[in-house]
Design an enzyme around this catalytic site. Sequence first.
Site, mmCIF file in Angstrom:
data_model
loop_
_atom_site.group_PDB
_atom_site.id
_atom_site.type_symbol
_atom_site.label_atom_id
_atom_site.label_comp_id
_atom_site.label_asym_id
_atom_site.label_seq_id
_atom_site.Cartn_x
_atom_site.Cartn_y
_atom_site.Cartn_z
ATOM 1 N N ASN A 99 0.834 -1.212 0.000
ATOM 2 C CA ASN A 99 0.000 0.000 0.000
ATOM 3 C C ASN A 99 0.861 1.252 0.000
ATOM 4 O OD1 ASN A 99 -3.042 -0.419 0.146
ATOM 5 N ND2 ASN A 99 -2.276 -1.994 1.550
ATOM 6 N N ARG B 115 0.833 -1.811 15.196
ATOM 7 C CA ARG B 115 0.825 -1.406 16.605
ATOM 8 C C ARG B 115 -0.477 -0.670 16.880
ATOM 9 N NH1 ARG B 115 3.530 -4.240 19.567
ATOM 10 N NH2 ARG B 115 3.430 -2.699 21.254
ATOM 11 N N LEU C 238 -2.322 2.226 18.518
ATOM 12 C CA LEU C 238 -1.906 3.551 18.979
ATOM 13 C C LEU C 238 -2.770 3.973 20.156
ATOM 14 C CD1 LEU C 238 -1.592 4.908 15.369
ATOM 15 C CD2 LEU C 238 0.329 4.688 16.979
ATOM 16 N N HIS D 141 -8.196 -0.825 5.944
ATOM 17 C CA HIS D 141 -8.542 -2.093 6.591
ATOM 18 C C HIS D 141 -9.072 -3.041 5.512
ATOM 19 C CE1 HIS D 141 -9.797 -4.777 9.773
ATOM 20 N NE2 HIS D 141 -10.967 -4.900 9.162
ATOM 21 N N GLU E 162 -11.260 3.468 19.267
ATOM 22 C CA GLU E 162 -11.633 2.053 19.150
ATOM 23 C C GLU E 162 -11.031 1.496 17.853
ATOM 24 O OE1 GLU E 162 -15.798 -0.417 19.168
ATOM 25 O OE2 GLU E 162 -15.854 1.693 19.714
ATOM 26 N N VAL E 163 -10.486 0.285 17.916
ATOM 27 C CA VAL E 163 -9.784 -0.277 16.751
ATOM 28 C C VAL E 163 -10.751 -0.545 15.584
ATOM 29 C CG1 VAL E 163 -8.409 -2.242 15.933
ATOM 30 C CG2 VAL E 163 -8.000 -1.301 18.203
#
Length: 236
Positions: A31, A108, A110, A126, A160-161
């Site tokens: 990407n 990771r 954050l 995503h 929130e992921v």
Amino acid sequence: MSKRIIDSVGKRQSSVTQLKLAVLISGGGTNLQALIDACAGTDFPAGISLVISNQENAGGLMRADKAEIPTRVIRHLDFTDRDAFDDALTAALEAANVELICLAGFMRILGRAFIEHWQDRLINIHPALLPAFKGLHTHRHALEAGVRIAGCTVHYVRAEVDVGPIIAQAAVAVLPGDTEESLGQRVLKQEHRLYPLAVELIARGHVRIEGGNAKLESDWAGEDVTLINPLPAPEK
Ligand code: GRF
């Protein structure tokens, strides 16, 4: 925010206003490569000022080197806690005057303080059609769920992921016999189209956040653009 730049002699000549990007990676960086290639196009309204990896052996670092983009390795293992790591990232990003951070396979999580500091200047790609299939192993979960359409999403990052205002999505058909790998490859190909598109929309000022959603001020696909899977039988 952005400044007008003219590339040095021998490189691409551009007089468009360019948004300064940083791309954060942990791995192969396909990407990142798509963004590098897009930024090399005449009149693309963004340029990559910095690539940061938390892994010193990330393949994407070589892609950045080849494109003569400054790189930094900031290893999370060198920090005692998440906030200290995040602060080191912010220091590097601010030193490079970065205006938009693109997470591209950055493995990771954050911290809230970092995310709030960079609120609406931090985006992620995503490999699923959010809000479905958050987290890891998205293609496995999509196949297990038996969906007929899969895809990818570029969104603003929130605490929130895999949650946050959605900027753009691309869909692909799930085919009979698909494996995690085959579906993943087909989605990845669309990621490479989608990420530059999302960056371009932001850089041109076509995206604003309203009521927790991203609103676009550019052309929409139109009501006739659909992906139906399986294809309806041809009319007799
Ligand atoms: C991509 O599938 C992206 O959606 C996810 O991590 C993967 C990174 O791949 N967040 P690459 O390093 O860009 O090839």
